[in-house]
Design an enzyme around this catalytic site. Structure first.
Site, mmCIF file in Angstrom:
data_model
loop_
_atom_site.group_PDB
_atom_site.id
_atom_site.type_symbol
_atom_site.label_atom_id
_atom_site.label_comp_id
_atom_site.label_asym_id
_atom_site.label_seq_id
_atom_site.Cartn_x
_atom_site.Cartn_y
_atom_site.Cartn_z
ATOM 1 N N ASP A 30 -68.678 -21.810 21.105
ATOM 2 C CA ASP A 30 -70.021 -22.316 21.365
ATOM 3 C C ASP A 30 -69.950 -23.486 22.339
ATOM 4 O O ASP A 30 -68.961 -24.217 22.399
ATOM 5 C CB ASP A 30 -70.742 -22.714 20.075
ATOM 6 C CG ASP A 30 -70.058 -23.847 19.328
ATOM 7 O OD1 ASP A 30 -68.813 -23.810 19.199
ATOM 8 O OD2 ASP A 30 -70.768 -24.764 18.863
ATOM 9 N N GLU B 69 -69.043 -25.557 16.379
ATOM 10 C CA GLU B 69 -68.436 -26.873 16.551
ATOM 11 C C GLU B 69 -69.382 -27.841 17.244
ATOM 12 O O GLU B 69 -69.406 -29.035 16.919
ATOM 13 C CB GLU B 69 -67.131 -26.743 17.339
ATOM 14 C CG GLU B 69 -66.196 -27.941 17.210
ATOM 15 C CD GLU B 69 -66.481 -29.064 18.182
ATOM 16 O OE1 GLU B 69 -65.951 -30.175 17.976
ATOM 17 O OE2 GLU B 69 -67.230 -28.848 19.166
#
Length: 398
Positions: A75, A140
């Site tokens: 991500d 994250e």
């Protein structure tokens, strides 16, 4: 696509618009790469109340020990003003020897280099005599609730165990080989509220300005310093990040003031001992009346975040020496061993096995025109390949 070429592997990942919490095709692309290398993939989605569902990937090559984990995330943060980019943030364009794209540094570049390093090692001498796993989250850059922490528990419940872990976050401040992270400071946030009495500024004796008490208490939080640091960590540091009354008027004394703060702390403290220290400081300072002559003690409350991050330091000699030697061999540089910077998913991994962090140069992470030098992609791939060889050899013979 040739998996031994990190430029190609990174371009494929950048072209997946995986802005957290959207998977954007990045985990699908990575799964296909790993399957080509012989990995078994476990794709899992986690959910929690009030947070978006997040896709995660756990992949393993091999069935025996020793077992090395590579951890990271696909991500990325939003691009911000897309018009401010000189290149399409999801096109992986190469200009003057640099690849542009969101996630190029943080941290699709690290993942791409590790995949290419594995591909090169397998082509040269076969798969490592043991197991390699990739633990990759899509959470994250988000709240970190439905990502690494749950994926670790999920894999452990299925019988997974690791001997060591490498996180591929960008760790180098200026050039490849500068710094290896062998630990991280802890993080604790809090909210301090001071109660006053609202009134007219022309009649202060009828009111009680909470900002006077807030200044006294905020000073007590910051002074004296929490500690002087130690051989492993710099001094702990508290920063007040906002003070607010919600008061738009200049002739009204507000009823309440709120301050937010964050402490990055070393291993002298735990979150609990640090909270106790701060509560003691506030209690002692509340009775001071330098700014509130003749007043009762400051009325206040304090709340700490319920998900603090602990500090930790890794002392696994084999892991640290294998990575340090790989960096020296590939770059000629002796990396500093550091615990500086913010938090990372290593804070979850350290509960399962020793963990270190090493990745690309982080100068452009989260910026407009995030980009990575192709020479650094090649350099990091070489480091990872040498590290893999050295770590497995050292663990088997040690």
């Amino acid at each position: 696509m040739t998996l031994t070429d990190p430029t190609q592997t990174l371009a494929a990942l950048i072209r997946c618009p995986s802005v957290t919490p959207d998977e954007g095709g990045a985990l699908t692309t990575l799964s296909a790469m790993l399957a080509e290398l012989g990995f078994t993939n476990d794709r899992v989605t986690f959910s929690d109340t009030g947070t978006p569902d997040v896709d995660n990937l756990y992949s393993r090559l091999g069935t025996e020990g020793p077992h090395l984990m590579f951890a990271g995330h696909t991500d990325v943060v939003p691009v911000g003003d897309a018009g401010a980019w000189t290149q399409d943030p999801f096109a992986a364009e190469i200009i003057n020897g640099e690849m542009y794209g969101r996630g190029a540094v943080d941290m699709k570049g690290g993942i791409a280099c590790f995949v290419s390093a594995l591909a090169r090692l397998i082509a040269r001498r076969g798969a490592p005599a043991g197991s390699v796993s990739l633990l990759i989250t899509g959470d994250e850059e988000g709240p970190s609730i439905n990502g690494t922490e749950k994926l670790l528990a999920h894999a452990t419940a299925k019988g997974e165990h690791w001997d060591a872990a490498l996180v591929g976050e960008p760790t180098n401040p200026d050039q490849l080989g500068d710094m290896i992270k062998i630990g991280r400071r802890g993080s604790l946030s809090g909210v301090l509220t001071v109660e006053g009495v609202q009134g007219h500024v022309a009649y202060p004796h009828l009111a009680d300005n909470p900002l006077r008490g807030m200044l006294t208490l905020a000073k007590a939080l910051m002074q004296p310093p929490l500690d002087a640091g130690n051989e492993r960590f710099p001094p702990s540091n508290l920063e007040v990040t906002s003070i607010d009354t919600g008061n738009p008027s200049s002739n009204v004394i507000p009823a309440r003031a709120t301050a937010r703060f964050n402490i990055r702390f070393n291993d002298i403290w735990t979150a609990d001992s640090l909270a106790a220290e701060l509560r003691g400081r506030l209690e002692r300072a509340a009775g001071e009346n330098g700014l509130r002559q003749g007043r009762d003690p400051v009325r206040y409350s304090i709340e700490f975040s319920d998900r603090p991050s602990p500090s930790f330091v890794t002392r696994d000699t084999a892991l640290i020496e294998a990575l340090s030697a790989a960096v020296l061999e590939a770059t000629g540089r002796s990396s500093s061993l550091s615990t500086t910077g913010g938090t990372s998913d290593a804070r979850f991994i350290k509960n399962y096995c020793p963990v270190v962090e090493f990745g690309l140069v982080g100068k452009t992470m989260h910026m407009v025109d995030e980009r990575v030098a192709l020479t650094d992609l090649e350099g990091l791939t070489t480091i990872y390949e040498v590290f893999l060889e050295r770590w497995f050899d050292s663990v088997r013979t040690g």
